[in-house]
Scaffold this motif. Structure first.
Motif: not given
Length: 974
Positions: A360-372
């Motif tokens: 998946l390109d993105t899957l929001e795993l937590t309530l605090r999604p952060r990128s690199l």
């Protein structure tokens, strides 16, 4: 060990205490010491128990090389002294043949022939003992799967046999069957097989954590991304930092890498740094390191190879450096296993994992999604309306000044570029009259920095920078700019928070003085261009607006309108769109502060029409934000949501600091709560917190995150809550104790409550106990200590630890004496009494009644203090609990008398009485005690029938159901 063990009783007590410790070096070292202690006794039974404990410590402490050695000693004792092994010990010996088989598979230095020889030994022993061979065939299948042989026959020989008492538990066998189907490429069948474990119906020491880690990718491949997310959160918490589950941790890292959660993967890697050094099993190392490499490979592929990473101790690592180290070690391990097994299985399996593309390109795993980019901040992304930065230095300077004069947010981009150029050692200032001297440019840069500091509420810094800029403007012969800078410094100084909370009247007086100074500065200044004069007028109006905001006084309303009228007239005359918009915005805000919300909405609507027609467009987001807040105040959350959503959408058109998206997200969270959409509210709360973090407002961000965590717990999103708090508590400044200790304690308290809700009682109890110990030193806040100690006491009571529960309750009572918490303490003490009576019956009655006696004193204190409880009456609740506690202990006459007292205190409920449910429950319990336990059904039925009639007549039909059910049961038993 605290002291030398002298008796077998002391040894068995020490063994029991060690069994309660988590697996790891402390438990293992203690187990080794206990074996040494057991060898002093002539009788072999203590040594047998100590060896069993030691083998368990080695097995679950990821030290497979030592487990077979210990078992060899056990087996020798078993062969030499079989009579000392009772049925339970005998069962454990035969069970642990499987542990040894598992340990030997993990060691590439053990020849394959030795593994097969061990299986033959197991089979011979099982047959000689008359035991079923299903466990042996299970081991044979696992060896075939490990080696990479055709497992079809081995699987059938194992899975087709009936289970025995020595078979692996249901959960472990389910996992092995699911992995067989997974290896065959049948994701859906594997998931169907796993379902009892994934649903929590089957579990053991290793499950469901093991199965959850393997099921993540099949769930993604079958389209069940939300389920995968849920199981990742639950499963990771069950295996993190555990050396015996390092392979599971590796699969969670791999899952993060393949779902666009590389930043979370690096965070989890840092949390599990101990696994680089504490995992002694080569097979577990291979599994863990392959998962680590999948993550690091993905991060490097995305261009972030220079990011710091957590790895082996002794040096610092970058992602690229650690990946190279991990790759070398894992390749070597795979090659060693393949050489031992005579196949290429482990190298092939590594290649398969490393060759997977993101699922998946993105899957929001937590309530605090952060990128690199959040992990290693880079330049902020350009807005959708970015103005091109001129290449020519004179053009760049003039462009920056023009945009700043208009109030255009893109001026910051130009000034940022200029700041870089001017700081260079070879900077040469243009010799251009239109540009002016270098001192003028330096003043411009300082003024821009001052404005940015003010936007971040750093008013002291802003005031100092504005003063410095004013001096340079004077040196550059720019009196108009100097006057504006000095005015800005005056207003910023007035906004610096006072060291002690100043009274509103004193703050108002200060702002009145600032306004007078601004007026005087305006009147005395010369050489003012229209733009300068408009800004001075606007600053005057703002000072009075801040005074009104401080006092809320009606007498301060009209002066603001008078000043805004001056700004509006001047800006209209000189066609200064930005200043006119600011004046109209201030006017609408003044209406709102004065309580005239309809007039405020009318003013904002007119401003929005003007902005849409004439601009400036960058004022639209904050104007829509104000309209949204006004709609919230007018209790129209739907209209508020529409305005705030549009404001957020338009804010994305401009640089990040142009609009306070922190507030927009916060207001949207409020609107969503009013609309009954708490999930959306939660999302906006976390976005608000992240925006605060980016602005450097860490305390505000963590407070908002704390609210988000509590909301997620209220929504029963327990794993979300725990994952969010784990992430926050791992922040370097939080972990190092540099943050406000009360805020950190609040985060930990919410986490402890979430652990309790998630039924991780052991972890919750440990956290509550730690918080209770820390809060005991909060002399300035005994009420909070009372709350924490009371919750700790109840949790200890639920675990049956009534001695420590009593101590915690006494702490709560002592803190309550300094800062009363009547209902909190009464609820705690009554619950402790109930728990002790329920768990211990008559044996615990005296101690339970001691808790109730304390609750009685609390109720007396509350009554004497005139305290009105917000919920149940403390007296009626106490009487009811006396009845329930006595009933649990078998003292039925006393129970009935107490319940009669509770009913008398409550009185019969009326039509709108919210005590109807409490009264009905008292009647139900009294009827049960009288009719069932005292065996007097006739009076019990009279009581129940009368209560049903009364409740029905008063309109409380729902409350009658438990009473009619009990009455029916009593009639059936007559």
């Amino acid at each position: 060990m605290p002291h030398a063990i002298q008796t077998t009783d002391e040894l068995f007590q020490a063994l029991q205490e060690n069994d309660e410790r988590p697996y790891g070096r402390t438990r293992t070292v203690t187990a080794e010491e206990l074996v040494d202690a057991a060898e002093q006794f002539e009788e072999p039974v203590p040594l047998v128990h100590a060896l069993l404990e030691l083998q368990e410590a080695y097995t679950y402490g990821s030290e497979p090389r030592k487990s077979p050695v210990v078992f060899a000693r056990l087996l020798t004792l078993f062969d030499e002294r079989p009579e000392v092994f009772d049925e339970r010990l005998r069962h454990m010996v035969f069970w642990r043949f499987k542990w040894v088989g598992h340990a030997l598979r993990q060691l590439p230095e053990i020849p394959l022939a030795s593994l097969r020889q061990w299986l033959t030994e197991m089979r011979d022993r099982y047959e000689k003992a008359g035991l079923g061979l299903q466990p042996y065939y299970g081991q044979a299948y696992q060896l075939a799967a490990h080696v990479g042989e055709d497992t079809t026959l081995a699987y059938e020989l194992w899975a087709g046999r009936s289970r025995t008492r020595l078979s692996d538990c249901e959960a472990c066998e389910i996992c092995e069957r699911a992995l067989f189907h997974l290896a065959a490429g049948d994701d859906e069948r594997a998931l169907r097989t796993w379902e009892p474990v994934l649903n929590g119906k089957e579990s053991c020491q290793e499950e469901p954590a093991r199965s959850l880690s393997y099921a993540l990718l099949p769930l993604l491949r079958t389209g069940a991304a939300d389920r995968a997310r849920e199981l990742h959160l639950a499963g990771y918490r069950g295996c993190r930092r555990n050396p015996s589950m390092s392979g599971e941790v590796g699969r969670h890292l791999e899952f993060c890498a393949l779902t666009g959660n590389e930043a979370r993967g690096l965070e989890l890697l840092a949390e599990n740094r101990n696994l680089f050094d504490e995992v002694d099993s080569p097979l577990d190392q291979l599994d863990f390191l392959t998962g680590v490499e999948v993550l690091l490979q993905r991060v490097e592929h995305l261009g972030h190879g220079e990011l710091p990473a957590t790895g082996y101790t002794g040096r610092t690592w970058t992602v690229s450096g650690l990946r190279a180290e991990v790759r070398g070690r894992a390749d070597d391990l795979a090659a060693r296993f393949d050489a031992r097994n005579g196949t290429s299985t482990h190298t092939d399996r590594r290649g398969t994992r490393l060759g997977r593309a993101p699922l998946l390109d993105t899957l929001e795993l937590t309530l605090r999604p952060r990128s690199l980019d959040d992990v290693a901040p880079v330049a902020a992304p350009a807005s959708r309306t970015t103005t091109a930065v001129p290449e020519s230095l004179p053009e760049l300077i003039l462009r920056a000044r023009k945009l700043e004069e208009e109030g255009h947010p893109e001026s910051q981009v130009c000034f940022a570029r200029l700041r870089t150029l001017v700081a260079a050692h070879d900077y040469a200032h243009p010799d251009d009259p239109a540009v002016g001297p270098l001192v003028r440019l330096r003043a411009d840069l300082l003024a821009d920095e001052a404005n940015q500091a003010g936007n971040k509420d750093d008013f002291a810094e802003a005031a100092a920078l504005h003063e410095e800029a004013a001096a340079l403007y004077e040196d550059a012969a720019e009196p108009g700019h100097a006057a504006v800078a000095r005015a800005c410094a005056l207003l910023a100084t007035a906004q610096i928070p006072a060291q002690d909370a100043a009274e509103a009247e004193a703050r108002a007086a200060e702002l009145t003085g600032v306004h007078a100074s601004l007026v005087r500065l305006h009147e005395e200044s010369t050489g003012l261009a229209p733009g300068h004069e408009a800004r001075l007028l606007r600053l005057r109006a703002t000072a009075l607006g801040l005074r009104l905001q401080t006092t809320g006084s009606k007498e301060h309303v009209e002066p603001v309108f008078a000043e805004t009228d001056l700004v509006q007239a001047f800006a209209t005359r000189h066609d200064l769109a930005g200043q006119l918009s600011g004046a109209l915005m201030l006017r609408a805000s003044t209406h709102a502060l004065s309580g005239d919300l309809p007039a405020a909405v009318t003013g904002v609507d007119a401003l929005l029409d003007r902005l849409r027609a004439h601009g400036p467009a960058w004022h639209l987001p904050r104007t829509l934000g104000l309209r949204g807040r006004l709609q919230l105040a007018l209790r129209d959350p739907e209209a508020a949501h529409a305005d705030l959503t549009e404001a957020l959408r338009r804010a994305a058109d401009w640089p990040a600091d142009t609009v306070d998206t922190t507030r927009l997200h916060g207001d949207l969270a409020e609107a969503c709560m009013h609309l009954g959409r708490p999930g959306d509210a939660l999302r906006h709360l976390t976005r608000s917190a992240e925006a605060d973090l980016r602005r450097g407002n860490r305390i505000d961000a963590l407070c908002t995150y704390s609210n988000a965590a509590q909301l997620s717990l209220d929504l029963d999103r327990v794993e979300d809550c725990i994952a969010l708090l784990d992430s926050l508590l791992a922040e370097p400044d939080v972990a190092a104790g540099e943050l406000d200790d009360r805020l950190t304690a609040q985060l930990r308290l919410t986490r402890a409550r979430a652990l309790r809700a998630g039924e991780d009682v052991k972890a919750a109890t440990a956290e509550f106990a730690a918080l209770a110990a820390e809060s005991a030193g909060w002399d300035d806040d005994p009420g909070s200590h009372a709350m924490i100690a009371a919750e700790t006491a109840v949790l200890l009571g639920e675990s049956g630890e009534f001695g420590p529960a009593r101590e915690a309750a006494d702490q709560a009572i002592a803190a309550h004496a300094r800062d009363p918490r009547y209902e909190l303490l009464s609820n705690c003490l009554r619950e402790l009494a109930r728990l002790q009576a329920q768990q211990q019956g008559a044996e615990g009655l005296a101690d339970a009644r001691a808790f109730l006696a304390d609750a009685g004193r609390i109720a007396d204190e509350a009554r004497a203090a005139g305290h009105e409880p917000r919920g149940r009456s403390l007296d009626s609740a106490l009487a009811y609990e006396h009845g329930r506690v006595s009933a649990y202990a078998g003292a039925y006459e006393e129970a009935l008398a107490a319940l009669e007292k509770a009913l008398a205190l409550l009185g019969e409920p009326g039509p709108q009485d919210d005590r109807a449910g409490e009264w009905a429950e008292c009647v139900r319990l009294a009827g049960a005690v009288e009719g069932l336990y005292l065996e007097r059904p006739a009076p019990a039925l009279v009581r129940l029938d009368a209560a049903v009639s009364h409740l029905t007549a008063q309109g409380h039909t729902e409350e009658t159901q438990p009473l009619t059910s009990l009455a029916a049961r009593l009639r059936d038993e007559e």
